[in-house]
Design a protein around this motif. Structure first.
Motif, PDB file in Angstrom:
ATOM      1  N   LEU A 308      56.024  55.744  26.321  1.00 55.47           N
ATOM      2  CA  LEU A 308      56.406  56.601  27.444  1.00 55.47           C
ATOM      3  C   LEU A 308      55.736  56.126  28.723  1.00 55.47           C
ATOM      4  CD1 LEU A 308      57.942  59.291  28.107  1.00 55.47           C
ATOM      5  CD2 LEU A 308      55.765  60.455  27.747  1.00 55.47           C
ATOM      6  N   LEU A 309      54.460  55.766  28.622  1.00 54.36           N
ATOM      7  CA  LEU A 309      53.704  55.321  29.795  1.00 54.36           C
ATOM      8  C   LEU A 309      54.199  53.989  30.337  1.00 54.36           C
ATOM      9  CD1 LEU A 309      50.124  56.327  28.597  1.00 54.36           C
ATOM     10  CD2 LEU A 309      51.367  57.316  30.530  1.00 54.36           C
ATOM     11  N   THR A 310      54.686  53.125  29.444  1.00 54.46           N
ATOM     12  CA  THR A 310      55.170  51.810  29.879  1.00 54.46           C
ATOM     13  C   THR A 310      56.645  51.822  30.257  1.00 54.46           C
ATOM     14  OG1 THR A 310      55.625  51.184  27.575  1.00 54.46           O
ATOM     15  CG2 THR A 310      53.463  50.598  28.480  1.00 54.46           C
ATOM     16  N   GLY A 311      57.302  52.976  30.091  1.00 54.50           N
ATOM     17  CA  GLY A 311      58.702  53.067  30.479  1.00 54.50           C
ATOM     18  C   GLY A 311      59.679  52.568  29.436  1.00 54.50           C
ATOM     19  N   GLU A 312      59.219  52.309  28.210  1.00 54.47           N
ATOM     20  CA  GLU A 312      60.131  51.849  27.161  1.00 54.47           C
ATOM     21  C   GLU A 312      61.048  52.970  26.682  1.00 54.47           C
ATOM     22  OE1 GLU A 312      58.145  49.602  23.989  1.00 54.47           O
ATOM     23  OE2 GLU A 312      56.391  49.541  25.298  1.00 54.47           O
ATOM     24  N   ILE A 313      60.573  54.211  26.790  1.00 56.68           N
ATOM     25  CA  ILE A 313      61.381  55.368  26.423  1.00 56.68           C
ATOM     26  C   ILE A 313      61.327  56.369  27.578  1.00 56.68           C
ATOM     27  CG2 ILE A 313      61.029  55.095  23.940  1.00 56.68           C
ATOM     28  CD1 ILE A 313      58.907  57.259  24.062  1.00 56.68           C
ATOM     29  N   ASP A 314      62.264  57.321  27.569  1.00 57.92           N
ATOM     30  CA  ASP A 314      62.358  58.288  28.662  1.00 57.92           C
ATOM     31  C   ASP A 314      61.797  59.655  28.306  1.00 57.92           C
ATOM     32  OD1 ASP A 314      63.898  56.572  30.524  1.00 57.92           O
ATOM     33  OD2 ASP A 314      65.411  56.665  28.948  1.00 57.92           O
ATOM     34  N   PHE A 315      61.855  60.012  27.017  1.00 60.28           N
ATOM     35  CA  PHE A 315      61.371  61.318  26.575  1.00 60.28           C
ATOM     36  C   PHE A 315      60.516  61.144  25.330  1.00 60.28           C
ATOM     37  CE2 PHE A 315      65.211  62.411  28.890  1.00 60.28           C
ATOM     38  CZ  PHE A 315      64.864  63.577  29.556  1.00 60.28           C
ATOM     39  N   PHE A 316      59.483  61.982  25.227  1.00 55.91           N
ATOM     40  CA  PHE A 316      58.654  61.984  24.020  1.00 55.91           C
ATOM     41  C   PHE A 316      57.873  63.288  23.979  1.00 55.91           C
ATOM     42  CE2 PHE A 316      55.024  60.730  21.308  1.00 55.91           C
ATOM     43  CZ  PHE A 316      55.735  60.203  20.233  1.00 55.91           C
ATOM     44  N   GLY A 317      57.729  63.840  22.797  1.00 52.07           N
ATOM     45  CA  GLY A 317      56.987  65.078  22.633  1.00 52.07           C
ATOM     46  C   GLY A 317      55.494  64.829  22.586  1.00 52.07           C
ATOM     47  N   LEU A 318      54.754  65.390  23.525  1.00 50.96           N
ATOM     48  CA  LEU A 318      53.305  65.207  23.579  1.00 50.96           C
ATOM     49  C   LEU A 318      52.597  66.304  22.790  1.00 50.96           C
ATOM     50  CD1 LEU A 318      52.910  64.471  27.394  1.00 50.96           C
ATOM     51  CD2 LEU A 318      52.984  62.793  25.544  1.00 50.96           C
ATOM     52  N   SER A 319      51.446  65.989  22.278  1.00 46.25           N
ATOM     53  CA  SER A 319      50.643  66.991  21.578  1.00 46.25           C
ATOM     54  C   SER A 319      49.887  67.840  22.600  1.00 46.25           C
ATOM     55  CB  SER A 319      49.646  66.319  20.638  1.00 46.25           C
ATOM     56  OG  SER A 319      48.650  65.630  21.385  1.00 46.25           O
ATOM     57  N   PHE A 320      49.387  68.992  22.157  1.00 47.24           N
ATOM     58  CA  PHE A 320      48.589  69.849  23.030  1.00 47.24           C
ATOM     59  C   PHE A 320      47.353  69.111  23.537  1.00 47.24           C
ATOM     60  CE2 PHE A 320      50.565  73.094  20.159  1.00 47.24           C
ATOM     61  CZ  PHE A 320      51.372  73.671  21.126  1.00 47.24           C
ATOM     62  N   ALA A 321      46.835  68.187  22.709  1.00 48.68           N
ATOM     63  CA  ALA A 321      45.615  67.474  23.084  1.00 48.68           C
ATOM     64  C   ALA A 321      45.881  66.434  24.176  1.00 48.68           C
ATOM     65  CB  ALA A 321      45.004  66.797  21.859  1.00 48.68           C
ATOM     66  N   GLU A 322      47.066  65.798  24.122  1.00 51.10           N
ATOM     67  CA  GLU A 322      47.376  64.729  25.075  1.00 51.10           C
ATOM     68  C   GLU A 322      47.812  65.249  26.436  1.00 51.10           C
ATOM     69  OE1 GLU A 322      49.302  61.067  22.713  1.00 51.10           O
ATOM     70  OE2 GLU A 322      50.348  62.974  22.418  1.00 51.10           O
ATOM     71  N   ALA A 323      48.542  66.354  26.439  1.00 50.53           N
ATOM     72  CA  ALA A 323      49.196  66.820  27.661  1.00 50.53           C
ATOM     73  C   ALA A 323      48.258  66.967  28.865  1.00 50.53           C
ATOM     74  CB  ALA A 323      49.930  68.131  27.386  1.00 50.53           C
ATOM     75  N   PRO A 324      47.073  67.584  28.720  1.00 53.06           N
ATOM     76  CA  PRO A 324      46.216  67.760  29.913  1.00 53.06           C
ATOM     77  C   PRO A 324      45.842  66.458  30.605  1.00 53.06           C
ATOM     78  CG  PRO A 324      45.464  69.171  28.130  1.00 53.06           C
ATOM     79  CD  PRO A 324      46.485  68.242  27.533  1.00 53.06           C
ATOM     80  N   ASP A 325      45.722  65.371  29.839  1.00 54.61           N
ATOM     81  CA  ASP A 325      45.332  64.090  30.427  1.00 54.61           C
ATOM     82  C   ASP A 325      46.493  63.401  31.133  1.00 54.61           C
ATOM     83  OD1 ASP A 325      42.741  64.363  29.472  1.00 54.61           O
ATOM     84  OD2 ASP A 325      43.202  63.378  27.567  1.00 54.61           O
ATOM     85  N   LEU A 326      47.720  63.841  30.847  1.00 56.80           N
ATOM     86  CA  LEU A 326      48.889  63.168  31.400  1.00 56.80           C
ATOM     87  C   LEU A 326      49.625  63.992  32.444  1.00 56.80           C
ATOM     88  CD1 LEU A 326      50.355  61.684  28.083  1.00 56.80           C
ATOM     89  CD2 LEU A 326      48.985  60.502  29.797  1.00 56.80           C
ATOM     90  N   VAL A 327      49.263  65.270  32.555  1.00 53.11           N
ATOM     91  CA  VAL A 327      50.026  66.159  33.425  1.00 53.11           C
ATOM     92  C   VAL A 327      49.978  65.727  34.897  1.00 53.11           C
ATOM     93  CG1 VAL A 327      48.146  67.800  33.873  1.00 53.11           C
ATOM     94  CG2 VAL A 327      50.530  68.595  33.826  1.00 53.11           C
TER      95      VAL A 327
END
Length: 422
Positions: A308-327
């Motif tokens: 998702l970060l490199t743009g290879e895909i457009d959508f991906f389900g993030l975990s509760f743990a990951e979301a705060p660091d990426l928001v």
């Protein structure tokens, strides 16, 4: 929500001072969901048609007319205003950690298959993205008889299979025949059989269903469960062989042929599924703008986030743990959304296993000892709320303000109850 103003709206609607469309528009402005406003309008109309409704015996049926396709579209555009796309065509790649099991929606038992095959095949009814209520799918409308048992569906005259063949009531009856067959692979046979007494083809575009009783969830457990399959393609395949048929495994793309907005291209197991736009989709309001949709299987969640970060895909389900660091990432749009999930714990009350939880005071103490607000905030990083009652947020029955027994954190009460329980 202003109950007085709602009552005034209902009275105006009954007196003919407001159209159904106007009633729904004003009701939603008062805070009522579009689906609930439609039901309220139907109830008001039904009561107006029966002046003696107040004196009716318990058990009398009040038939509520379903929302029309046009009314649904109007509600949809009002709830989700759309703009003309800046870019025509292109592709969307959706990353997921689990592969699908089948491309046959009628026998699918996993959510991933249903997500993808559900773009190719359809049901008589659809679920509104506004509030989850049932709205027209392949059927433009349906009526409920005065007996409260008979449901008559009118299939859209525009509905066609992707080879141009019209969708007919025979296709619907055939799909239910397969679902209810003794050797069916459909996981929905039990639920459908529990509620459905019979079904009958009235004409090419009309089919009638009769319920075994007046079930509030009849639509949900019959026409809302059975995907409609093309009889002319599947009638020679025994029900027990549907799982291995090339139309289910995707080995023969020509046999994966539904009535939906996307056509099947290929399924490379454990790698990807590709769908393409159906430019001839019968419901012109929902012809896709994109050219292709790809479901890409990425077994490791961390790899999916990286893709998702490199743009290879457009959508991906993030975990509760990951979301705060990426928001706050400017290249991503992190969107929290409500689900139908409710998490809970249950105490084992089998005394042959343990007697610890047999005493109700112990179980009550455990609830008072649990700080659910703290769990929602810290374990779920703020992406959850305390569950008061058994209904999830998306349920039409979600009414936390009407729950009288809410267990808030109270360690002192927990200790007291444990002492009383010895």
């Amino acid at each position: 929500m202003d109950r007085t103003r709602i009552d005034e709206l209902v009275e105006k609607f009954r007196n003919g001072e407001l159209s159904r469309r106007g009633f729904i528009r004003q009701a939603t402005a008062l805070g009522i969901s579009a689906g609930a406003a439609g039901i309220l309008a139907g109830t008001a109309a039904a009561q107006d048609a029966s002046p003696e409704a107040d004196a009716s015996p318990v058990g009398e049926v009040v038939s509520i007319a379903p929302i029309s396709r046009e009314e649904f579209y109007q509600q949809l555009w009002e709830e989700f205003p759309l703009e003309e796309p800046e870019i025509e065509g292109g592709q969307v790649i959706y990353g997921q950690t689990t592969d699908i099991d089948t491309m046959n929606l009628l026998i699918a038992s996993d959510v991933y298959s249903s997500e993808i095959a559900g773009q190719v095949y359809e049901y008589l009814v659809a679920s509104s993205p506004i509030d989850g209520s049932y709205v027209p799918g392949l059927a433009d409308t349906w009526d409920i008889g005065e007996d409260g048992l008979t449901y008559t569906f009118q299939i859209s005259p525009n509905a066609t299979w992707q080879d141009g063949t019209p969708v007919t009531a025979d296709d619907v009856a055939f799909s239910f025949d397969i679902t209810l067959a003794e050797d069916t692979l459909s996981p929905r046979r039990g639920a459908v059989d529990l509620m459905l007494d019979s079904y009958n083809v009235v004409d090419d575009k009309t089919i009638e269903f009769v319920a075994k009783d007046r079930f509030a969830t009849f639509l949900e457990n019959t026409v809302g469960l059975v995907a409609i399959m093309p009889k002319h393609m599947w009638e020679d395949v025994p029900a027990a062989d549907w799982g291995t048929d090339p139309g289910s495994t995707g080995q023969d793309a020509s046999r994966v042929m539904g009535s939906g907005p996307f056509r099947f291209v290929e399924w490379v197991q454990e790698d990807h599924v590709t769908l393409e736009k159906n430019p001839d989709y019968w419901d012109t309001n929902f012809v896709p703008n994109i050219d292709t949709f790809t479901y890409r299987v990425i077994p490791e969640a961390s790899a999916g986030t990286q893709a998702l970060l490199t743009g290879e895909i457009d959508f991906f389900g993030l975990s509760f743990a990951e979301a705060p660091d990426l928001v706050d990432n400017p290249d991503l749009n992190v969107v929290p959304y409500d689900t139908t999930s409710v998490n809970w714990f249950s105490a084992n009350q089998d005394p042959s296993k343990t007697e610890l939880f047999v005493d109700p005071k112990v179980r009550q103490a455990m609830m008072y000892a649990l700080d659910r607000e703290l769990l929602a905030e810290q374990v779920y990083n703020g992406y959850a709320i305390q569950a008061n009652g058994t209904q999830p947020v998306l349920s039409v029955a979600y009414r936390p303000d009407q729950i009288n027994s809410i267990d808030t954190s109270d360690p002192e009460m927990a200790n007291q109850l444990m002492d009383e329980a010895g």
